[in-house]
Design a protein around this motif. Structure first.
Motif, PDB file in Angstrom:
ATOM      1  N   ALA A  31       0.828  -1.214   0.000  1.00 19.02           N
ATOM      2  CA  ALA A  31       0.000   0.000   0.000  1.00 19.02           C
ATOM      3  C   ALA A  31       0.858   1.259   0.000  1.00 19.02           C
ATOM      4  O   ALA A  31       0.599   2.210  -0.755  1.00 19.02           O
ATOM      5  CB  ALA A  31      -0.932  -0.013   1.206  1.00 19.02           C
ATOM      6  N   VAL A  32       1.900   1.276   0.842  1.00 20.52           N
ATOM      7  CA  VAL A  32       2.784   2.445   0.904  1.00 20.52           C
ATOM      8  C   VAL A  32       3.490   2.657  -0.437  1.00 20.52           C
ATOM      9  O   VAL A  32       3.553   3.779  -0.957  1.00 20.52           O
ATOM     10  CB  VAL A  32       3.811   2.284   2.038  1.00 20.52           C
ATOM     11  N   CYS A  33       4.020   1.584  -1.003  1.00 17.16           N
ATOM     12  CA  CYS A  33       4.735   1.697  -2.276  1.00 17.16           C
ATOM     13  C   CYS A  33       3.800   2.113  -3.406  1.00 17.16           C
ATOM     14  O   CYS A  33       4.198   2.846  -4.317  1.00 17.16           O
ATOM     15  CB  CYS A  33       5.420   0.380  -2.619  1.00 17.16           C
ATOM     16  N   LEU A  34       2.551   1.646  -3.346  1.00 12.36           N
ATOM     17  CA  LEU A  34       1.607   2.019  -4.393  1.00 12.36           C
ATOM     18  C   LEU A  34       1.277   3.506  -4.324  1.00 12.36           C
ATOM     19  O   LEU A  34       1.156   4.183  -5.359  1.00 12.36           O
ATOM     20  CB  LEU A  34       0.332   1.183  -4.259  1.00 12.36           C
ATOM     21  N   VAL A  35       1.134   4.043  -3.114  1.00 11.45           N
ATOM     22  CA  VAL A  35       0.903   5.484  -2.955  1.00 11.45           C
ATOM     23  C   VAL A  35       2.094   6.275  -3.499  1.00 11.45           C
ATOM     24  O   VAL A  35       1.932   7.259  -4.233  1.00 11.45           O
ATOM     25  CB  VAL A  35       0.655   5.831  -1.472  1.00 11.45           C
ATOM     26  N   LEU A  36       3.298   5.825  -3.173  1.00 11.79           N
ATOM     27  CA  LEU A  36       4.499   6.495  -3.668  1.00 11.79           C
ATOM     28  C   LEU A  36       4.607   6.369  -5.193  1.00 11.79           C
ATOM     29  O   LEU A  36       5.058   7.299  -5.868  1.00 11.79           O
ATOM     30  CB  LEU A  36       5.740   5.891  -3.001  1.00 11.79           C
ATOM     31  N   PHE A  37       4.196   5.231  -5.721  1.00 12.95           N
ATOM     32  CA  PHE A  37       4.214   5.019  -7.172  1.00 12.95           C
ATOM     33  C   PHE A  37       3.302   6.013  -7.881  1.00 12.95           C
ATOM     34  O   PHE A  37       3.693   6.648  -8.868  1.00 12.95           O
ATOM     35  CB  PHE A  37       3.784   3.580  -7.474  1.00 12.95           C
ATOM     36  N   VAL A  38       2.080   6.157  -7.362  1.00 17.50           N
ATOM     37  CA  VAL A  38       1.127   7.095  -7.983  1.00 17.50           C
ATOM     38  C   VAL A  38       1.656   8.524  -7.910  1.00 17.50           C
ATOM     39  O   VAL A  38       1.583   9.284  -8.888  1.00 17.50           O
ATOM     40  CB  VAL A  38      -0.249   6.982  -7.290  1.00 17.50           C
ATOM     41  N   ARG A  39       2.222   8.904  -6.791  1.00 19.14           N
ATOM     42  CA  ARG A  39       2.780  10.258  -6.645  1.00 19.14           C
ATOM     43  C   ARG A  39       3.923  10.476  -7.641  1.00 19.14           C
ATOM     44  O   ARG A  39       4.026  11.540  -8.263  1.00 19.14           O
ATOM     45  CB  ARG A  39       3.274  10.479  -5.221  1.00 19.14           C
ATOM     46  N   ARG A  40       4.770   9.463  -7.802  1.00 12.89           N
ATOM     47  CA  ARG A  40       5.906   9.621  -8.705  1.00 12.89           C
ATOM     48  C   ARG A  40       5.452   9.706 -10.168  1.00 12.89           C
ATOM     49  O   ARG A  40       6.005  10.475 -10.957  1.00 12.89           O
ATOM     50  CB  ARG A  40       6.886   8.457  -8.521  1.00 12.89           C
ATOM     51  N   GLU A  41       4.450   8.889 -10.512  1.00 17.04           N
ATOM     52  CA  GLU A  41       3.989   8.879 -11.909  1.00 17.04           C
ATOM     53  C   GLU A  41       3.436  10.235 -12.338  1.00 17.04           C
ATOM     54  O   GLU A  41       3.425  10.557 -13.527  1.00 17.04           O
ATOM     55  CB  GLU A  41       2.923   7.804 -12.108  1.00 17.04           C
ATOM     56  N   ARG A  42       2.980  11.020 -11.394  1.00 20.25           N
ATOM     57  CA  ARG A  42       2.437  12.345 -11.722  1.00 20.25           C
ATOM     58  C   ARG A  42       3.542  13.372 -11.957  1.00 20.25           C
ATOM     59  O   ARG A  42       3.277  14.445 -12.491  1.00 20.25           O
ATOM     60  CB  ARG A  42       1.526  12.826 -10.584  1.00 20.25           C
ATOM     61  N   ARG A  43       4.799  13.026 -11.561  1.00 21.14           N
ATOM     62  CA  ARG A  43       5.870  14.016 -11.625  1.00 21.14           C
ATOM     63  C   ARG A  43       6.918  13.737 -12.703  1.00 21.14           C
ATOM     64  O   ARG A  43       7.509  14.671 -13.225  1.00 21.14           O
ATOM     65  CB  ARG A  43       6.585  14.107 -10.269  1.00 21.14           C
ATOM     66  N   VAL A  44       7.158  12.465 -13.014  1.00 25.39           N
ATOM     67  CA  VAL A  44       8.266  12.142 -13.918  1.00 25.39           C
ATOM     68  C   VAL A  44       7.862  12.344 -15.379  1.00 25.39           C
ATOM     69  O   VAL A  44       6.681  12.298 -15.731  1.00 25.39           O
ATOM     70  CB  VAL A  44       8.751  10.690 -13.703  1.00 25.39           C
ATOM     71  N   ASP A  45       8.871  12.552 -16.231  1.00 25.85           N
ATOM     72  CA  ASP A  45       8.620  12.774 -17.657  1.00 25.85           C
ATOM     73  C   ASP A  45       8.259  11.492 -18.389  1.00 25.85           C
ATOM     74  O   ASP A  45       7.531  11.525 -19.391  1.00 25.85           O
ATOM     75  CB  ASP A  45       9.861  13.396 -18.317  1.00 25.85           C
ATOM     76  N   ASP A  46       8.786  10.359 -17.955  1.00 23.11           N
ATOM     77  CA  ASP A  46       8.508   9.066 -18.594  1.00 23.11           C
ATOM     78  C   ASP A  46       7.880   8.121 -17.585  1.00 23.11           C
ATOM     79  O   ASP A  46       8.533   7.202 -17.074  1.00 23.11           O
ATOM     80  CB  ASP A  46       9.801   8.461 -19.147  1.00 23.11           C
ATOM     81  N   PRO A  47       6.595   8.329 -17.256  1.00 20.67           N
ATOM     82  CA  PRO A  47       5.955   7.461 -16.260  1.00 20.67           C
ATOM     83  C   PRO A  47       5.783   6.041 -16.785  1.00 20.67           C
ATOM     84  O   PRO A  47       5.619   5.819 -17.990  1.00 20.67           O
ATOM     85  CB  PRO A  47       4.595   8.127 -16.034  1.00 20.67           C
ATOM     86  N   LEU A  48       5.840   5.081 -15.866  1.00 17.12           N
ATOM     87  CA  LEU A  48       5.581   3.697 -16.247  1.00 17.12           C
ATOM     88  C   LEU A  48       4.121   3.536 -16.660  1.00 17.12           C
ATOM     89  O   LEU A  48       3.812   2.830 -17.623  1.00 17.12           O
ATOM     90  CB  LEU A  48       5.912   2.775 -15.059  1.00 17.12           C
ATOM     91  N   ILE A  49       3.231   4.176 -15.934  1.00 21.11           N
ATOM     92  CA  ILE A  49       1.807   4.238 -16.280  1.00 21.11           C
ATOM     93  C   ILE A  49       1.410   5.705 -16.343  1.00 21.11           C
ATOM     94  O   ILE A  49       1.549   6.427 -15.347  1.00 21.11           O
ATOM     95  CB  ILE A  49       0.927   3.520 -15.232  1.00 21.11           C
TER      96      ILE A  49
END
Length: 455
Positions: A239-257
């Motif tokens: 759950a913690v990693c998934l929250v961090l994943f969603v936050r990161r995907e909103r910021r990076v230029d090449d998101p995984l999703i």
């Protein structure tokens, strides 16, 4: 290479990917009825043997998000060959496996291949077919996602009783080789994607830990209990990693999703509906056999009979529901299907030890109508508003999260049965009523979302 028209090329590509995906789904569930034979051959306990099914689900779940990056790096033909090559390697390992570890490694490779083809199949249905044919294509794809896994245990049981469990992998090897030959002959090469995407390693790590942790925790909860350290720690980390994943995907230029997928109202509605659907119906495939053999004292054969009509209906209704969606619209098809699902699921909550087998089979068939007629139309409708360049992202996120929801639903139902059974003086049937009731509540949720949001 035979010369095919553009349409013929799309049909050939689609047919091959449907078949490869169907084999992946079939391989996932075929082991359920072969586990006893495998455990006896290698001298492992059921607790060890179950990793052949758990690992498949885990690996497939963490592979799916990577497909969006792969699709930006290589053309579809090469991606299909990659999946076929990995699948073939896994089949060879399992065919000749001298010990359990090698067999498990082969299963892991097969799960990787299945994780590649599932979102690829949905993407082809949505981007390679003209408007007005997408739901039909997605309905055909539903055979791979619905019918194939349902028929897996039956095929596995038949093979293990006749020629042994290794015979399945011999047949799988031959079929995969033929599909590889068909791909070489019928699927023409294409130019590589113009975009050379960078793999964000941090996103990949967070995705793997997030989805992997949730899938591991939910899948183990049914056997270990929610209080076991492996269960709650896996879910917490996930759950913690998934929250961090969603936050990161909103910021990076090449998101995984690419999380722009949630900008679509249709996608959000279909996403909620499909997650509720998979949480509702996947657990039933485990609960019904437990109910027939436990509460009713029936046989494994009788438990299997309950699913036969629904499985046959799935083969017909998956493509038919897609065709009807393209002809009369998504709302009448999905609302009718959701009503079947809700009626069948809620009715099953009132079954008891005296419920005849024919009535249980009929109710499961009613549920099966709903499931089969919902998956294709709802998925195609949910993806239809997305820009073409993020359809793969939507497909991947659909496939990954609904897998986690299926595990969560199954774990919750098993927990209700075991908790009720452990209560002093409790009627053992109470737990089954609660489990079927939970499935009914989730199915009503599908109906509510469908009626309120699908237009």
């Amino acid at each position: 290479m035979p010369r095919l028209s553009d349409r013929g090329h799309v049909y050939a590509l689609f047919a091959i990917v449907v078949l490869v995906t169907a084999l992946g789904s079939l391989t996932q569930t075929v082991m359920n009825s072969m586990l006893v034979g495998v455990e006896a051959d290698f001298g492992v306990t059921p607790a060890v043997g179950q990793w052949l099914t758990t690992s498949y689900m885990l690996v497939m779940g963490v592979t799916v998000p990577v497909v969006t990056w792969l699709s930006q790096r290589m053309p579809v033909r090469r991606l299909v060959f990659l999946a076929l090559g990995i699948f073939l390697a896994g089949a060879v390992l399992d065919l000749v496996a001298p010990n359990f570890a090698v067999l498990l490694a082969g299963r892991v490779l097969q799960a990787v291949a299945a994780g590649i083809t599932l979102p690829l199949l949905q993407s082809i249905a949505m981007t390679r077919f003209p408007k007005g044919q997408n739901a039909t294509a997605m309905g055909v794809a539903g055979i791979a996602m619905g019918f194939a896994p349902n028929i897996g245990p039956l095929i596995g049981g038949a093979l293990v009783d006749s020629w042994g469990w290794r015979s399945f992998y011999l047949i799988l090897l031959v079929v995969l080789a033929l599909l590889a030959l068909a791909t070489a002959l019928l699927v023409r090469p294409e130019a590589a994607p113009a975009r050379d995407a960078r793999l964000d390693v941090a996103s990949l790590a967070l995705s793997t830990l997030g989805f992997g942790g949730l899938l591991l925790g939910f899948s183990q909860a049914s056997s270990m209990g929610a209080a076991h350290p492996l269960v709650w720690s896996s879910v917490a980390v996930g759950a913690v990693c998934l929250v961090l994943f969603v936050r990161r995907e909103r910021r990076v230029d090449d998101p995984l999703i690419d999380l722009r997928i949630f900008g679509s109202v249709r996608f959000r509605a279909a996403f909620a509906s499909m997650n509720l659907l998979f949480a509702s119906f996947m657990g039933i495939t485990l609960i019904v056999p437990l109910f027939v053999q436990g509460a009713q004292g029936g046989t494994a054969l009788e438990a299997g009979i309950v699913f036969i009509p629904a499985t046959v209906l799935a083969f017909v209704l998956n493509p038919l529901s897609g065709y009807l969606t393209d002809r009369i619209g998504v709302r009448p098809v999905t609302c009718t299907a959701a009503a079947f699902l809700a009626v069948g699921s809620v009715s099953m909550a009132f079954m008891d030890a005296s419920t005849p087998l024919w009535a249980m089979t009929a109710l499961q068939a009613v549920r099966g109508v709903g499931v089969s007629a919902l998956i294709g139309p709802m998925t195609s409708w949910g993806l239809s508003e997305l820009p073409r360049d993020i359809v793969m992202d939507g497909s991947a996120f659909f496939a990954t999260v609904r897998q986690a929801c299926a595990s969560l639903g199954t774990a919750a139902m098993v927990f209700l049965i075991t908790a009720a059974g452990a209560a002093a003086g409790a009627d053992p049937a109470v737990g089954y009523h609660l489990a079927f009731g939970l499935s009914g509540v989730l199915a009503v949720g599908v109906l509510a979302v469908t009626v309120a949001r699908v237009r």
